[in-house]
Write a protein that holds these residues in place. Structure first.
Motif, PDB file in Angstrom:
ATOM      1  N   GLU A  44      15.859  -8.206   4.143  1.00 49.57           N
ATOM      2  CA  GLU A  44      15.558  -6.934   3.482  1.00 49.57           C
ATOM      3  C   GLU A  44      14.668  -6.045   4.351  1.00 49.57           C
ATOM      4  OE1 GLU A  44      13.842  -7.899  -0.304  1.00 49.57           O
ATOM      5  OE2 GLU A  44      15.704  -8.821  -1.036  1.00 49.57           O
ATOM      6  N   ALA A  45      13.638  -6.642   4.950  1.00 50.83           N
ATOM      7  CA  ALA A  45      12.713  -5.871   5.787  1.00 50.83           C
ATOM      8  C   ALA A  45      13.426  -5.281   6.998  1.00 50.83           C
ATOM      9  CB  ALA A  45      11.544  -6.743   6.227  1.00 50.83           C
ATOM     10  N   ILE A  46      14.307  -6.048   7.607  1.00 49.87           N
ATOM     11  CA  ILE A  46      15.018  -5.580   8.796  1.00 49.87           C
ATOM     12  C   ILE A  46      16.084  -4.547   8.427  1.00 49.87           C
ATOM     13  CG2 ILE A  46      16.594  -6.302  10.654  1.00 49.87           C
ATOM     14  CD1 ILE A  46      13.553  -6.901  11.020  1.00 49.87           C
ATOM     15  N   LEU A  47      16.829  -4.804   7.381  1.00 51.03           N
ATOM     16  CA  LEU A  47      17.873  -3.856   6.999  1.00 51.03           C
ATOM     17  C   LEU A  47      17.295  -2.510   6.573  1.00 51.03           C
ATOM     18  CD1 LEU A  47      20.508  -6.102   5.197  1.00 51.03           C
ATOM     19  CD2 LEU A  47      20.607  -5.087   7.491  1.00 51.03           C
ATOM     20  N   ALA A  48      16.095  -2.525   6.000  1.00 54.92           N
ATOM     21  CA  ALA A  48      15.447  -1.269   5.613  1.00 54.92           C
ATOM     22  C   ALA A  48      15.108  -0.419   6.837  1.00 54.92           C
ATOM     23  CB  ALA A  48      14.189  -1.559   4.805  1.00 54.92           C
ATOM     24  N   ARG A  49      14.948  -1.051   7.994  1.00 55.05           N
ATOM     25  CA  ARG A  49      14.593  -0.352   9.243  1.00 55.05           C
ATOM     26  C   ARG A  49      15.677  -0.474  10.309  1.00 55.05           C
ATOM     27  NH1 ARG A  49      10.152   2.945   9.754  1.00 55.05           N
ATOM     28  NH2 ARG A  49       8.596   2.321   8.247  1.00 55.05           N
ATOM     29  N   ARG A  50      16.889  -0.791   9.918  1.00 59.28           N
ATOM     30  CA  ARG A  50      17.943  -1.082  10.898  1.00 59.28           C
ATOM     31  C   ARG A  50      18.276   0.072  11.836  1.00 59.28           C
ATOM     32  NH1 ARG A  50      20.395  -1.119   5.937  1.00 59.28           N
ATOM     33  NH2 ARG A  50      21.927   0.507   5.540  1.00 59.28           N
ATOM     34  N   HIS A  55      10.531  -1.061  18.264  1.00 57.87           N
ATOM     35  CA  HIS A  55       9.097  -1.274  18.035  1.00 57.87           C
ATOM     36  C   HIS A  55       8.715  -0.963  16.590  1.00 57.87           C
ATOM     37  CE1 HIS A  55       8.969   3.066  18.894  1.00 57.87           C
ATOM     38  NE2 HIS A  55       7.828   3.071  18.227  1.00 57.87           N
ATOM     39  N   GLU A  56       9.381   0.008  15.964  1.00 61.01           N
ATOM     40  CA  GLU A  56       9.109   0.315  14.559  1.00 61.01           C
ATOM     41  C   GLU A  56       9.655  -0.782  13.647  1.00 61.01           C
ATOM     42  OE1 GLU A  56      10.396   4.242  13.474  1.00 61.01           O
ATOM     43  OE2 GLU A  56       9.218   5.173  15.083  1.00 61.01           O
ATOM     44  N   MET A  57      10.789  -1.353  14.015  1.00 61.54           N
ATOM     45  CA  MET A  57      11.369  -2.451  13.251  1.00 61.54           C
ATOM     46  C   MET A  57      10.409  -3.650  13.255  1.00 61.54           C
ATOM     47  SD  MET A  57      14.999  -4.385  13.884  1.00 61.54           S
ATOM     48  CE  MET A  57      15.908  -2.866  13.889  1.00 61.54           C
ATOM     49  N   VAL A  58       9.869  -3.976  14.419  1.00 67.50           N
ATOM     50  CA  VAL A  58       8.936  -5.095  14.532  1.00 67.50           C
ATOM     51  C   VAL A  58       7.657  -4.797  13.739  1.00 67.50           C
ATOM     52  CG1 VAL A  58       7.464  -6.402  16.122  1.00 67.50           C
ATOM     53  CG2 VAL A  58       9.853  -5.940  16.720  1.00 67.50           C
ATOM     54  N   ALA A  59       7.130  -3.588  13.869  1.00 66.44           N
ATOM     55  CA  ALA A  59       5.911  -3.219  13.144  1.00 66.44           C
ATOM     56  C   ALA A  59       6.130  -3.298  11.633  1.00 66.44           C
ATOM     57  CB  ALA A  59       5.454  -1.819  13.545  1.00 66.44           C
ATOM     58  N   ALA A  60       7.285  -2.848  11.163  1.00 64.13           N
ATOM     59  CA  ALA A  60       7.583  -2.904   9.726  1.00 64.13           C
ATOM     60  C   ALA A  60       7.701  -4.350   9.247  1.00 64.13           C
ATOM     61  CB  ALA A  60       8.863  -2.136   9.427  1.00 64.13           C
ATOM     62  N   LEU A  61       8.300  -5.208  10.058  1.00 59.47           N
ATOM     63  CA  LEU A  61       8.408  -6.618   9.692  1.00 59.47           C
ATOM     64  C   LEU A  61       7.029  -7.277   9.669  1.00 59.47           C
ATOM     65  CD1 LEU A  61       9.976  -9.121   8.958  1.00 59.47           C
ATOM     66  CD2 LEU A  61      10.560  -9.408  11.386  1.00 59.47           C
ATOM     67  N   GLU A  62       6.206  -6.979  10.665  1.00 61.83           N
ATOM     68  CA  GLU A  62       4.839  -7.512  10.673  1.00 61.83           C
ATOM     69  C   GLU A  62       4.078  -7.066   9.425  1.00 61.83           C
ATOM     70  OE1 GLU A  62       3.834  -7.875  15.427  1.00 61.83           O
ATOM     71  OE2 GLU A  62       3.555  -5.932  14.451  1.00 61.83           O
ATOM     72  N   GLN A  63       4.250  -5.794   9.036  1.00 62.63           N
ATOM     73  CA  GLN A  63       3.572  -5.284   7.843  1.00 62.63           C
ATOM     74  C   GLN A  63       4.102  -5.962   6.580  1.00 62.63           C
ATOM     75  OE1 GLN A  63       0.906  -2.995   7.863  1.00 62.63           O
ATOM     76  NE2 GLN A  63       0.761  -3.890   5.824  1.00 62.63           N
ATOM     77  N   ALA A  64       5.415  -6.177   6.504  1.00 58.00           N
ATOM     78  CA  ALA A  64       6.002  -6.842   5.341  1.00 58.00           C
ATOM     79  C   ALA A  64       5.459  -8.267   5.206  1.00 58.00           C
ATOM     80  CB  ALA A  64       7.527  -6.856   5.449  1.00 58.00           C
ATOM     81  N   ILE A  65       5.319  -8.966   6.320  1.00 54.10           N
ATOM     82  CA  ILE A  65       4.770 -10.329   6.297  1.00 54.10           C
ATOM     83  C   ILE A  65       3.310 -10.288   5.850  1.00 54.10           C
ATOM     84  CG2 ILE A  65       4.146 -12.320   7.719  1.00 54.10           C
ATOM     85  CD1 ILE A  65       6.625 -11.546   9.479  1.00 54.10           C
ATOM     86  N   SER A  66       2.548  -9.356   6.388  1.00 53.11           N
ATOM     87  CA  SER A  66       1.142  -9.226   6.030  1.00 53.11           C
ATOM     88  C   SER A  66       0.979  -8.878   4.550  1.00 53.11           C
ATOM     89  CB  SER A  66       0.487  -8.153   6.900  1.00 53.11           C
ATOM     90  OG  SER A  66      -0.857  -7.973   6.537  1.00 53.11           O
ATOM     91  N   ASP A  67       1.775  -7.930   4.060  1.00 52.33           N
ATOM     92  CA  ASP A  67       1.716  -7.550   2.644  1.00 52.33           C
ATOM     93  C   ASP A  67       2.065  -8.737   1.755  1.00 52.33           C
ATOM     94  OD1 ASP A  67       1.092  -4.976   3.458  1.00 52.33           O
ATOM     95  OD2 ASP A  67       3.081  -4.156   3.014  1.00 52.33           O
ATOM     96  N   PHE A  68       3.062  -9.504   2.160  1.00 47.74           N
ATOM     97  CA  PHE A  68       3.494 -10.664   1.381  1.00 47.74           C
ATOM     98  C   PHE A  68       2.421 -11.747   1.360  1.00 47.74           C
ATOM     99  CE2 PHE A  68       5.412 -14.903   1.300  1.00 47.74           C
ATOM    100  CZ  PHE A  68       6.027 -14.862   0.058  1.00 47.74           C
ATOM    101  N   ALA A  69       1.888 -12.074   2.522  1.00 45.54           N
ATOM    102  CA  ALA A  69       0.922 -13.169   2.629  1.00 45.54           C
ATOM    103  C   ALA A  69      -0.424 -12.806   2.020  1.00 45.54           C
ATOM    104  CB  ALA A  69       0.754 -13.575   4.088  1.00 45.54           C
ATOM    105  N   GLY A  70      -0.760 -11.530   2.041  1.00 45.32           N
ATOM    106  CA  GLY A  70      -2.044 -11.114   1.492  1.00 45.32           C
ATOM    107  C   GLY A  70      -3.187 -11.803   2.207  1.00 45.32           C
ATOM    108  N   SER A  71      -4.080 -12.403   1.446  1.00 41.43           N
ATOM    109  CA  SER A  71      -5.259 -13.040   2.032  1.00 41.43           C
ATOM    110  C   SER A  71      -5.019 -14.497   2.434  1.00 41.43           C
ATOM    111  CB  SER A  71      -6.424 -12.979   1.043  1.00 41.43           C
ATOM    112  OG  SER A  71      -6.087 -13.689  -0.138  1.00 41.43           O
ATOM    113  N   ALA A  72      -3.801 -14.984   2.229  1.00 39.94           N
ATOM    114  CA  ALA A  72      -3.494 -16.371   2.607  1.00 39.94           C
ATOM    115  C   ALA A  72      -3.588 -16.525   4.125  1.00 39.94           C
ATOM    116  CB  ALA A  72      -2.094 -16.761   2.132  1.00 39.94           C
ATOM    117  N   ALA A  73      -4.257 -17.562   4.556  1.00 34.53           N
ATOM    118  CA  ALA A  73      -4.426 -17.807   5.989  1.00 34.53           C
ATOM    119  C   ALA A  73      -3.104 -18.257   6.611  1.00 34.53           C
ATOM    120  CB  ALA A  73      -5.482 -18.884   6.204  1.00 34.53           C
ATOM    121  N   PRO A  74      -2.758 -17.701   7.782  1.00 33.68           N
ATOM    122  CA  PRO A  74      -1.525 -18.146   8.441  1.00 33.68           C
ATOM    123  C   PRO A  74      -1.666 -19.591   8.906  1.00 33.68           C
ATOM    124  CG  PRO A  74      -2.734 -16.620   9.834  1.00 33.68           C
ATOM    125  CD  PRO A  74      -3.462 -16.678   8.525  1.00 33.68           C
TER     126      PRO A  74
END
Length: 86
Positions: A44-50, A55-74
């Motif tokens: 979903e994250a990639i198709l939204a930025r296809r 570089h924008e695709m990667v940044a959007a995916l990084e943001q989607a992962i960060s938003d999803f994980a929230g405060s959970a430690a990687p």
């Protein structure tokens, strides 16, 4: 990994096509409830930025992962490479 079979292929990218490479840390990224980011969220994250630059695709995916994980430690590394043919 000598016993692992690998296959070599040639792939021709047409203008606008892209290739996304990522480690399992992307799909295994977890939120506070230990729910995985998973393949569907990745898709979903990639198709939204296809149509975005790589570089924008990667940044959007990084943001989607960060938003999803929230405060959970990687607990795993996250590496993402996007290649787009112009």
């Amino acid at each position: 990994m000598a016993d692992t079979p690998f296959e070599q292929r040639t792939l021709r990218l047409e203008p606008g096509d892209f290739v996304l490479l990522y480690t399992d840390g992307v799909t295994d990224a977890a939120d506070a409830q230990v729910q995985a980011f998973g393949l569907e969220r990745l898709r979903e994250a990639i198709l939204a930025r296809r149509r975005s630059p790589a570089h924008e695709m990667v940044a959007a995916l990084e943001q989607a992962i960060s938003d999803f994980a929230g405060s959970a430690a990687p607990f795993d590394d996250v590496a993402i490479v996007a290649i787009r043919r112009l």
